[in-house]
Scaffold this active site. Structure first.
Site, PDB file in Angstrom:
ATOM      1  CE  LYS A 191      -1.762   3.026   1.993  1.00  0.00           C
ATOM      2  NZ  LYS A 191      -1.726   4.528   1.691  1.00  0.00           N
ATOM      3  CD  GLU A 266      12.259   5.181   9.502  1.00  0.00           C
ATOM      4  OE1 GLU A 266      12.015   6.247  10.111  1.00  0.00           O
ATOM      5  OE2 GLU A 266      12.355   5.110   8.271  1.00  0.00           O
ATOM      6  CB  CYS A 300      12.671   9.444   8.772  1.00  0.00           C
ATOM      7  SG  CYS A 300      13.710   8.231   7.923  1.00  0.00           S
ATOM      8  CD  GLU A 398       9.308  13.479  11.538  1.00  0.00           C
ATOM      9  OE1 GLU A 398      10.235  12.891  10.982  1.00  0.00           O
ATOM     10  OE2 GLU A 398       8.227  12.918  11.843  1.00  0.00           O
TER      11      GLU A 398
END
Length: 513
Positions: A191, A266, A300, A398
């Site tokens: 996906k 992750e 990331c 973030e």
């Protein structure tokens, strides 16, 4: 003043773009059973260039059924590792052969600079070659108890792996999951992120041409709340590998619990880049700039919190900001561009809002919003804030864009406290010439990965993953093999087994006598 890679807003449109992107299930390109679709935008103009089939519960059911049939009845799980490796190497050949096309489409779909997108295509090919080699070389433990027992480990594929991937460098990150899942004999349902379905749609033909049996690879496009949620909750999908933001990971964790699924996640990051006064300052600046502004800051592992020792703080800030102001922002397809367009207007608005928050939380040294020469598209100038408090939102949260916070420190202990002062723990970058400090700091920083005097250069054999809110589990090298396989211990007796004789009537009578 941020410079432009062109004098006017450019919009490169690749030839042969699809107007509609379908699912790929059981070896066929299909639409959603209910006919649902969503629009796909390019980030330079924010115009719709295609529609994509929007997967629902019934489409995920169909894909999982195809994958499960291929796992139970097809040849893939029982093929010898060398046979699977040949297919994986043909996949790598196909990726390398169309590197320029893949990079062009990735750049168009994501807004990543073309020079950086080319590197991602080659890395994707290398992932398949690496796991093709690894699965052939794989060996497992055998333990012998002399004269008594032989024990060995039998490694088996688990079943249907659900792979949910992000929109930053999507093709390469898809390969991180596809290669080990397939190498170990599993079948998969992928996906991809709804913002960037274009490059994912290329896998189907690549796999078909390489000789992957029908049903081994299945792809369902759609929104996370619909297709992704259905995949996570599906009882016939025992494994979920997810890369994405932390709040989504928490939802997946909850939804996977009912069926006790294997999880590898992750998640987000707010990684520190720690620069001590004895560091090679110019090298540290080069690395820190690349670490936070490459891939448009949408990475990331970005070192988005730069912690600098007080004696070199002002010098670092001045040089870093001057370089940031000279970064070329513009058309992602222009080879001179260093920062392109953010992936989607929704994400652009998020990053832009953090820039405004930052103006109240730090000293603005560079950037601060949209470049003047780019009035349209999802462009944010590389933005640098100094004197940022560790309680500030731009220090703690973030942002996932070209925005960096710089904070001073006075002692090693303070640097460590600042580095660990977030909920995240994905990566850390440390710059010092002191060997003892380097190793001591690495041991104590709360991060799954640490780079000393380097930017993010990773060996595929090493573990990839984070601690705290940055993830669950690790992949990479043999850790990926471990995740995508069951390890069955087999115990063989080599002689007479002396077992207590529970319930033995004769023995009981003799004891009574």
């Amino acid at each position: 003043m941020t410079t432009s890679s062109s004098t006017a807003l450019g919009r490169h449109v690749p030839e042969g773009l699809p107007s509609h992107i379908q699912h790929y299930i059981g070896g066929e390109f299909v639409d959603s059973l209910g006919g649902q679709t969503f629009d796909v935008l390019d980030p330079v103009s924010n115009s719709t260039y295609a529609t994509a089939a929007a997967g629902q519960q019934e489409d995920v059911d169909r894909a999982v059924t195809a994958a499960r049939k291929a796992f139970l009845d097809g040849p893939w799980p029982t093929m010898k590792p060398r046979e699977r490796a040949r297919v994986l190497n043909r996949i790598a050949d196909a990726v390398e052969a169309q590197e320029a096309r893949l990079a062009e489409l990735e750049t168009f779909d994501t807004g990543l600079p073309i020079t950086q997108a080319k590197g991602q295509a080659l890395r994707a090919a290398e992932n398949f070659r690496f796991f093709a080699d690894l699965v052939v070389a794989q060996f497992d433990d055998a333990m012998k108890v002399p004269g008594s027992q032989l024990n060995y480990v039998n490694r088996k594929p688990i079943g249907v792996a659900g792979l949910i991937t992000p929109w930053n460098t999507p093709f390469m990150l898809e390969s991180w999951k596809l290669a080990p899942a397939l190498a170990t004999g599993n079948t998969v349902v992928l996906k991809p992120a709804e913002f960037t379905p274009l490059s994912a749609s290329l896998w189907a033909q690549i796999f078909r041409d390489a000789g992957l049996p029908d049903g081994v690879f299945n792809l369902v496009n759609g929104l996370g709340e619909e297709a992704g949620d259905a995949l996570v909750k599906h009882p016939d999908v025992p494994l979920i590998s997810f890369t994405g933001e932390t709040t989504t990971g928490q939802t997946i964790f909850r939804n996977a619990a009912a069926n006790l699924k294997g999880l590898s996640m992750e998640l987000g990051g707010k990684s520190p880049c720690v620069v001590f006064a004895d560091a090679d300052l110019d090298a540290a600046i080069d690395s820190a700039l690349f670490g936070v502004f490459s891939l448009n800051g949408e990475r990331c592992t970005a070192g988005s919190r730069i912690l600098v020792e007080r004696p070199v703080y002002e010098e670092f800030c001045g040089k870093f900001a001057a370089r940031a102001r000279n970064i070329v922002v513009g058309d992602p397809h222009d080879p001179k561009t260093e920062v392109g367009a953010l992936v989607h207007p929704v994400h652009f608005e998020k990053v832009a809002s953090y820039v405004e928050v930052g103006k109240t939380e730090g000293r603005l040294l560079a950037g601060g919003g949209r470049p003047e020469h780019l009035p349209e598209g999802n462009y944010i100038a590389p933005t640098v804030f100094a004197d940022v408090s560790p309680e500030a939102r731009i220090f703690q949260e973030e942002i996932f864009g070209p925005v960096v916070a710089i904070t001073p420190f006075d002692t090693d202990a303070e640097a460590l406290e600042l580095a660990n002062n977030t909920r995240y723990g994905l990566a850390a970058y440390i710059w010092t010439q002191d060997l003892t400090r380097a190793h001591t700091f690495s041991q104590n920083v709360e991060a799954g990965m640490v780079w000393l005097n380097s930017h993010n250069v990773r060996d595929l054999r090493t573990p990839f993953g984070g601690v705290k809110a940055s993830g669950l589990g690790h992949e990479g090298g043999y850790r990926s093999i471990d995740f995508y396989t069951d390890q069955q211990a087999v115990h063989i007796s080599l002689g007479t087994v002396h077992t207590p004789k529970f319930g033995n009537i004769e023995a009981s009578a003799a004891n009574e006598g």
